[in-house]
Design a protein around this motif. Structure first.
Motif, mmCIF file in Angstrom:
data_model
loop_
_atom_site.group_PDB
_atom_site.id
_atom_site.type_symbol
_atom_site.label_atom_id
_atom_site.label_comp_id
_atom_site.label_asym_id
_atom_site.label_seq_id
_atom_site.Cartn_x
_atom_site.Cartn_y
_atom_site.Cartn_z
ATOM 1 N N VAL A 30 0.836 -1.197 0.000
ATOM 2 C CA VAL A 30 0.000 0.000 0.000
ATOM 3 C C VAL A 30 0.872 1.248 0.000
ATOM 4 O O VAL A 30 0.618 2.215 -0.740
ATOM 5 N N GLY A 31 1.926 1.244 0.814
ATOM 6 C CA GLY A 31 2.820 2.401 0.838
ATOM 7 C C GLY A 31 3.545 2.601 -0.480
ATOM 8 O O GLY A 31 3.694 3.745 -0.944
ATOM 9 N N TYR A 32 3.963 1.505 -1.113
ATOM 10 C CA TYR A 32 4.699 1.645 -2.385
ATOM 11 C C TYR A 32 3.791 2.155 -3.494
ATOM 12 O O TYR A 32 4.164 3.053 -4.253
ATOM 13 N N PHE A 33 2.569 1.584 -3.612
ATOM 14 C CA PHE A 33 1.675 2.028 -4.678
ATOM 15 C C PHE A 33 1.142 3.440 -4.426
ATOM 16 O O PHE A 33 0.682 4.096 -5.364
ATOM 17 N N GLN A 34 1.201 3.899 -3.182
ATOM 18 C CA GLN A 34 0.764 5.261 -2.898
ATOM 19 C C GLN A 34 1.863 6.282 -3.176
ATOM 20 O O GLN A 34 1.589 7.362 -3.718
ATOM 21 N N TRP A 35 3.115 5.964 -2.817
ATOM 22 C CA TRP A 35 4.188 6.950 -2.916
ATOM 23 C C TRP A 35 5.332 6.533 -3.824
ATOM 24 O O TRP A 35 6.128 7.378 -4.222
ATOM 25 N N GLY A 36 5.463 5.231 -4.137
ATOM 26 C CA GLY A 36 6.631 4.789 -4.867
ATOM 27 C C GLY A 36 7.865 4.779 -3.975
ATOM 28 O O GLY A 36 7.774 4.787 -2.751
ATOM 29 N N TRP A 37 9.069 4.800 -4.617
ATOM 30 C CA TRP A 37 10.311 4.802 -3.840
ATOM 31 C C TRP A 37 10.624 6.223 -3.393
ATOM 32 O O TRP A 37 11.536 6.869 -3.897
ATOM 33 N N SER A 38 9.860 6.715 -2.456
ATOM 34 C CA SER A 38 10.032 8.091 -1.987
ATOM 35 C C SER A 38 10.336 8.092 -0.495
ATOM 36 O O SER A 38 10.351 7.052 0.165
ATOM 37 N N TYR A 61 9.733 6.303 5.384
ATOM 38 C CA TYR A 61 9.245 6.673 6.717
ATOM 39 C C TYR A 61 8.233 5.635 7.221
ATOM 40 O O TYR A 61 8.233 5.262 8.404
ATOM 41 N N LEU A 62 7.346 5.181 6.325
ATOM 42 C CA LEU A 62 6.364 4.169 6.694
ATOM 43 C C LEU A 62 7.047 2.870 7.101
ATOM 44 O O LEU A 62 6.701 2.260 8.129
#
Length: 380
Positions: free
Chosen positions: A267-275, A280-281
């Motif tokens: 979920v974190g990757y599809f929301q922000w990508g490698w950012s 932080y998540l």
């Protein structure tokens, strides 16, 4: 062969209480397997009443009458059910719908990433392998969609079962809390008055199971709430759904934390990508898991469960396969109960005397008849 069997029976079943204990265990297993579905509301009520018994005892420690303490505890329980039904569950349902609606976009993005792998690493993965993975994923998602459709068509029986649980289980919880002493006295009347082995097992397991079950419930709530707050502050999509998943993951030792890491990271990757937000998540989730294992668990569980990790995993697999969620939840207490029963099992008196004379076994203090009678007279 007959001599070996005779020696085994003499060693392990020469005591009258051992035979009674075997009969009790067999009857319990037969009833559970044959009438488990029918008795599920009663079993659920017994488990919840056992969890709430600690609050009743604490309120009674403040000088409140038993009925008043039970009433306050029951109202807190009913209030929790109301909050769960009318606030938490609707939010979780909406977030699940949003996640399923977003799955096609996630799958498209995942497909694009997978198709790049053969170009970057042609020696490790081929286009055919990527296509096989994608076809398998589509097939599994199709099966999930079909299962959801079947579930939606069977909503009426499911809703009727939920309504039965919502009405029947709270009533059972109230009466189990209110009449716990009378119920224990009635059950004890069917057992022999002199029962040192059963008393020894009860003394060993009562506090440990109570500590484990209540501590595990507190751990679920603390980890789930902290995870939800952390995910909300970071702006993660489906924060409540992920928080509930992280909280429930502590039920399954070792496996749960590893399994729930995948949806949180995806979920974190599809929301922000490698950012930076994604890292932080990941860092926050790692800190939560570390604090749970190294700080929260030692604080909540005052008595360590002396089981090997392999025994814990085996217990989770076996009891989870037999009884689903409740089997997973009670896997460790059940495994500890088996261990306590094996350790306390009465051997033939001659062998027991030889072992005690050799110093292999110390005479347990709880086998003193006065101690046994005092402990049997105590309410839970």
């Amino acid at each position: 062969m007959l001599r070996i069997l005779s020696n085994w029976i003499h060693r392990y079943l020469s005591d009258e209480e051992a035979v009674l204990l075997v009969i009790f265990l067999i009857v319990a297993l037969v009833v559970t397997f044959t009438m488990g579905t029918i008795l599920a509301p009663m079993l659920a009520g017994m488990v919840i009443a056992f969890l709430l018994q600690g609050l009743v005892l604490r309120l009674r420690g403040f000088g409140l009458p038993h009925v008043v303490a039970v009433t306050i505890t029951f109202l807190i329980f009913v209030g929790f059910i109301g909050v769960s039904l009318f606030w938490i569950m609707p939010v979780i349902w909406e977030q699940m719908r949003g996640l399923f609606a977003e799955l096609p976009r996630m799958l498209t993005k995942a497909q694009q990433l997978l198709l790049l792998l053969p170009e970057k690493y042609p020696s490790l993965i081929s286009q055919v392998q990527v296509q096989e993975v994608l076809d398998m994923t589509r097939k599994e998602l199709g099966n999930v969609g079909q299962s959801l459709l079947t579930l939606s068509l069977a909503n009426v029986p499911i809703l009727m079962g939920v309504l039965i649980y919502l009405v029947l289980v709270p009533l059972l919880v109230f009466f189990f809390l209110k009449d716990s002493v009378q119920i224990q006295a009635w059950l004890s009347s069917f057992l022999p008055h002199h029962r040192p082995v059963m008393t020894r097992i009860w003394l060993e397991m009562n506090q440990q199971i109570a500590n484990y079950v209540r501590g595990k419930v507190m751990e679920i709530f603390i980890v789930g709430i902290v995870s939800y707050i952390c995910f909300s502050l970071l702006g993660v999509n489906y924060a409540l759904l992920l928080g509930v998943m992280v909280g429930l993951s502590v039920i399954v030792p070792y496996i749960g934390a590893a399994a729930v890491t995948v949806p949180v990271a995806l979920v974190g990757y599809f929301q922000w990508g490698w950012s930076g937000e994604f890292f932080y998540l990941v860092a926050a989730y790692t800190v939560i898991q570390a604090l749970d294992g190294n700080v929260l668990v030692p604080l909540l569980f005052s008595e360590a469960v002396n089981l090997h990790p392999l025994a814990i995993i085996l217990a989770v697999l076996v009891f989870g396969g037999l009884w689903g969620f409740w089997g997973v939840f009670f896997a460790i207490p059940l495994a500890t109960l088996i261990k306590a029963t094996v350790n306390a099992w009465p051997l033939a008196q001659a062998e027991l005397a030889e072992s005690m004379a050799a110093g292999a076994l110390a005479p347990p203090a709880e086998l003193n008849p006065e101690t046994v009678e005092q402990e049997e007279a105590k309410p839970e």
